[in-house]
Motif scaffolding. Sequence first.
Motif, PDB file in Angstrom:
ATOM      1  N   ARG A 188     -32.930  -2.232   3.930  1.00  0.00           N
ATOM      2  CA  ARG A 188     -34.279  -2.620   4.329  1.00  0.00           C
ATOM      3  C   ARG A 188     -34.831  -3.718   3.428  1.00  0.00           C
ATOM      4  O   ARG A 188     -35.747  -4.448   3.821  1.00  0.00           O
ATOM      5  N   LEU A 189     -34.298  -3.812   2.219  1.00  0.00           N
ATOM      6  CA  LEU A 189     -34.688  -4.884   1.298  1.00  0.00           C
ATOM      7  C   LEU A 189     -33.721  -6.061   1.392  1.00  0.00           C
ATOM      8  O   LEU A 189     -33.726  -6.945   0.537  1.00  0.00           O
ATOM      9  N   LYS A 190     -32.861  -6.044   2.418  1.00  0.00           N
ATOM     10  CA  LYS A 190     -31.943  -7.143   2.732  1.00  0.00           C
ATOM     11  C   LYS A 190     -30.825  -7.302   1.706  1.00  0.00           C
ATOM     12  O   LYS A 190     -30.279  -8.397   1.545  1.00  0.00           O
ATOM     13  N   ILE A 191     -30.476  -6.210   1.031  1.00  0.00           N
ATOM     14  CA  ILE A 191     -29.269  -6.164   0.215  1.00  0.00           C
ATOM     15  C   ILE A 191     -28.113  -5.820   1.139  1.00  0.00           C
ATOM     16  O   ILE A 191     -28.195  -4.865   1.917  1.00  0.00           O
ATOM     17  N   ASN A 192     -27.006  -6.580   1.068  1.00  0.00           N
ATOM     18  CA  ASN A 192     -25.929  -6.347   2.037  1.00  0.00           C
ATOM     19  C   ASN A 192     -24.575  -6.018   1.413  1.00  0.00           C
ATOM     20  O   ASN A 192     -23.580  -5.930   2.132  1.00  0.00           O
ATOM     21  N   GLU A 193     -24.506  -5.817   0.097  1.00  0.00           N
ATOM     22  CA  GLU A 193     -23.247  -5.419  -0.523  1.00  0.00           C
ATOM     23  C   GLU A 193     -23.515  -4.479  -1.694  1.00  0.00           C
ATOM     24  O   GLU A 193     -24.552  -4.573  -2.358  1.00  0.00           O
ATOM     25  N   ILE A 194     -22.559  -3.584  -1.945  1.00  0.00           N
ATOM     26  CA  ILE A 194     -22.607  -2.688  -3.097  1.00  0.00           C
ATOM     27  C   ILE A 194     -21.275  -2.776  -3.826  1.00  0.00           C
ATOM     28  O   ILE A 194     -20.216  -2.765  -3.196  1.00  0.00           O
ATOM     29  N   MET A 195     -21.334  -2.892  -5.141  1.00  0.00           N
ATOM     30  CA  MET A 195     -20.130  -2.850  -5.965  1.00  0.00           C
ATOM     31  C   MET A 195     -20.187  -1.601  -6.837  1.00  0.00           C
ATOM     32  O   MET A 195     -21.188  -1.358  -7.514  1.00  0.00           O
ATOM     33  N   LEU A 196     -19.122  -0.814  -6.793  1.00  0.00           N
ATOM     34  CA  LEU A 196     -19.071   0.412  -7.574  1.00  0.00           C
ATOM     35  C   LEU A 196     -18.430   0.139  -8.936  1.00  0.00           C
ATOM     36  O   LEU A 196     -17.366  -0.484  -9.019  1.00  0.00           O
ATOM     37  N   TYR A 197     -19.076   0.625  -9.982  1.00  0.00           N
ATOM     38  CA  TYR A 197     -18.459   0.622 -11.300  1.00  0.00           C
ATOM     39  C   TYR A 197     -17.792   1.972 -11.494  1.00  0.00           C
ATOM     40  O   TYR A 197     -18.450   3.019 -11.463  1.00  0.00           O
ATOM     41  N   MET A 198     -16.463   1.965 -11.707  1.00  0.00           N
ATOM     42  CA  MET A 198     -15.696   3.201 -11.753  1.00  0.00           C
ATOM     43  C   MET A 198     -14.794   3.217 -12.986  1.00  0.00           C
ATOM     44  O   MET A 198     -14.297   2.170 -13.409  1.00  0.00           O
ATOM     45  N   GLU A 199     -14.593   4.400 -13.523  1.00  0.00           N
ATOM     46  CA  GLU A 199     -13.611   4.604 -14.585  1.00  0.00           C
ATOM     47  C   GLU A 199     -12.629   5.674 -14.098  1.00  0.00           C
ATOM     48  O   GLU A 199     -11.749   5.373 -13.311  1.00  0.00           O
ATOM     49  N   ASP A 200     -12.818   6.917 -14.503  1.00  0.00           N
ATOM     50  CA  ASP A 200     -11.987   8.011 -13.995  1.00  0.00           C
ATOM     51  C   ASP A 200     -12.676   8.609 -12.775  1.00  0.00           C
ATOM     52  O   ASP A 200     -13.072   9.779 -12.765  1.00  0.00           O
ATOM     53  N   ASP A 201     -12.825   7.785 -11.729  1.00  0.00           N
ATOM     54  CA  ASP A 201     -13.750   8.122 -10.650  1.00  0.00           C
ATOM     55  C   ASP A 201     -13.134   7.998  -9.264  1.00  0.00           C
ATOM     56  O   ASP A 201     -13.792   7.594  -8.317  1.00  0.00           O
ATOM     57  N   TRP A 202     -11.852   8.359  -9.141  1.00  0.00           N
ATOM     58  CA  TRP A 202     -11.232   8.417  -7.814  1.00  0.00           C
ATOM     59  C   TRP A 202     -10.272   9.594  -7.808  1.00  0.00           C
ATOM     60  O   TRP A 202      -9.286   9.615  -8.547  1.00  0.00           O
ATOM     61  N   HIS A 203     -10.607  10.595  -6.999  1.00  0.00           N
ATOM     62  CA  HIS A 203      -9.785  11.799  -6.934  1.00  0.00           C
ATOM     63  C   HIS A 203      -9.046  11.808  -5.610  1.00  0.00           C
ATOM     64  O   HIS A 203      -9.652  11.933  -4.543  1.00  0.00           O
ATOM     65  N   SER A 204      -7.728  11.666  -5.658  1.00  0.00           N
ATOM     66  CA  SER A 204      -6.908  11.619  -4.461  1.00  0.00           C
ATOM     67  C   SER A 204      -5.970  12.818  -4.429  1.00  0.00           C
ATOM     68  O   SER A 204      -5.399  13.196  -5.454  1.00  0.00           O
ATOM     69  N   PRO A 205      -5.770  13.449  -3.265  1.00  0.00           N
ATOM     70  CA  PRO A 205      -4.815  14.562  -3.157  1.00  0.00           C
ATOM     71  C   PRO A 205      -3.405  14.159  -3.566  1.00  0.00           C
ATOM     72  O   PRO A 205      -2.619  15.006  -3.999  1.00  0.00           O
ATOM     73  N   SER A 206      -3.086  12.876  -3.424  1.00  0.00           N
ATOM     74  CA  SER A 206      -1.749  12.425  -3.804  1.00  0.00           C
ATOM     75  C   SER A 206      -1.540  12.417  -5.314  1.00  0.00           C
ATOM     76  O   SER A 206      -0.404  12.493  -5.789  1.00  0.00           O
ATOM     77  N   TYR A 207      -2.652  12.292  -6.057  1.00  0.00           N
ATOM     78  CA  TYR A 207      -2.585  12.268  -7.522  1.00  0.00           C
ATOM     79  C   TYR A 207      -3.667  13.198  -8.072  1.00  0.00           C
ATOM     80  O   TYR A 207      -4.682  12.745  -8.601  1.00  0.00           O
ATOM     81  N   PRO A 208      -3.474  14.502  -7.938  1.00  0.00           N
ATOM     82  CA  PRO A 208      -4.533  15.459  -8.287  1.00  0.00           C
ATOM     83  C   PRO A 208      -4.887  15.481  -9.773  1.00  0.00           C
ATOM     84  O   PRO A 208      -5.947  16.008 -10.124  1.00  0.00           O
ATOM     85  N   PHE A 209      -4.047  14.913 -10.603  1.00  0.00           N
ATOM     86  CA  PHE A 209      -4.335  14.892 -12.033  1.00  0.00           C
ATOM     87  C   PHE A 209      -5.295  13.765 -12.413  1.00  0.00           C
ATOM     88  O   PHE A 209      -5.723  13.670 -13.562  1.00  0.00           O
ATOM     89  N   LEU A 210      -5.628  12.882 -11.445  1.00  0.00           N
ATOM     90  CA  LEU A 210      -6.578  11.797 -11.695  1.00  0.00           C
ATOM     91  C   LEU A 210      -7.935  12.154 -11.084  1.00  0.00           C
ATOM     92  O   LEU A 210      -8.012  12.803 -10.047  1.00  0.00           O
ATOM     93  N   GLY A 211      -8.979  11.673 -11.715  1.00  0.00           N
ATOM     94  CA  GLY A 211     -10.320  11.846 -11.163  1.00  0.00           C
ATOM     95  C   GLY A 211     -10.965  13.145 -11.587  1.00  0.00           C
ATOM     96  O   GLY A 211     -10.438  14.229 -11.373  1.00  0.00           O
TER      97      GLY A 211
END
Length: 223
Positions: A188-211
């Motif tokens: 609504r404020l006409k922002i059209n992109e978001i960038m995520l800052y991530m470190e240990d921040d992706w948990h995938s079933p393929s690699y359960p020891f990460l995230g």
Amino acid sequence: AWKRAREAQAEWERRGLYVVPQPQVVEAQQGTFQAGETLSVALLGSTNPADQRSAHDLCAEMSLRWGREVPLVDELRDRQVRLVRVTSTAELSAAVGFPLVAEPGSQGYALAVTPEGIVGAATTAVGLYYASMTLSQLVRTKGQAIVIEAVHIVDWPDLQHRMVQYDIARGNTVDVTYWKRWIRELSRLKINEIMLYMEDDWHSPSYPFLGRPGTLTPAKAAE
């Protein structure tokens, strides 16, 4: 351009009007648009689902501010809000009823508020959405009436990509419901992109020891 923007800002502040971000071209007109009993929104020139959503969002915003229902209707009525999808700059100027001082581009729009009615027009779905969101910020109430200052607006972004960064590291959780609301408000404020800052921040079933627990997952990202 800077001088023009400062002059427009001073005029808007004098009239108690605030829109974020401030439109590129603002020309104050005489009078106000007022609706005391009923008000409706009509979408013209489009059956695009994105344009339908923009019209419904505008109805919801105006209903919330007014405290009465503002419906989306199929027919033209007197003293109405009309969102118009056009195909060219010439049609854009004709729709709002005043000459454009600049080419708004693919993300731009034009908006005309007169005592007789309101027209927001654009050549793209993005532009029409931005027109509706600018209009929603102009809505004021006086007693039981909606009051909108008469104005001509032509607007477009200086930057094609307008981004904010969201930090999900350092123990922040990923709440999908909050994210959806946050994304809607930014749009609504006409922002059209978001960038995520991530470190240990992706948990995938393929690699359960990460995230770490509670962080971003493929399911959350898809939603």
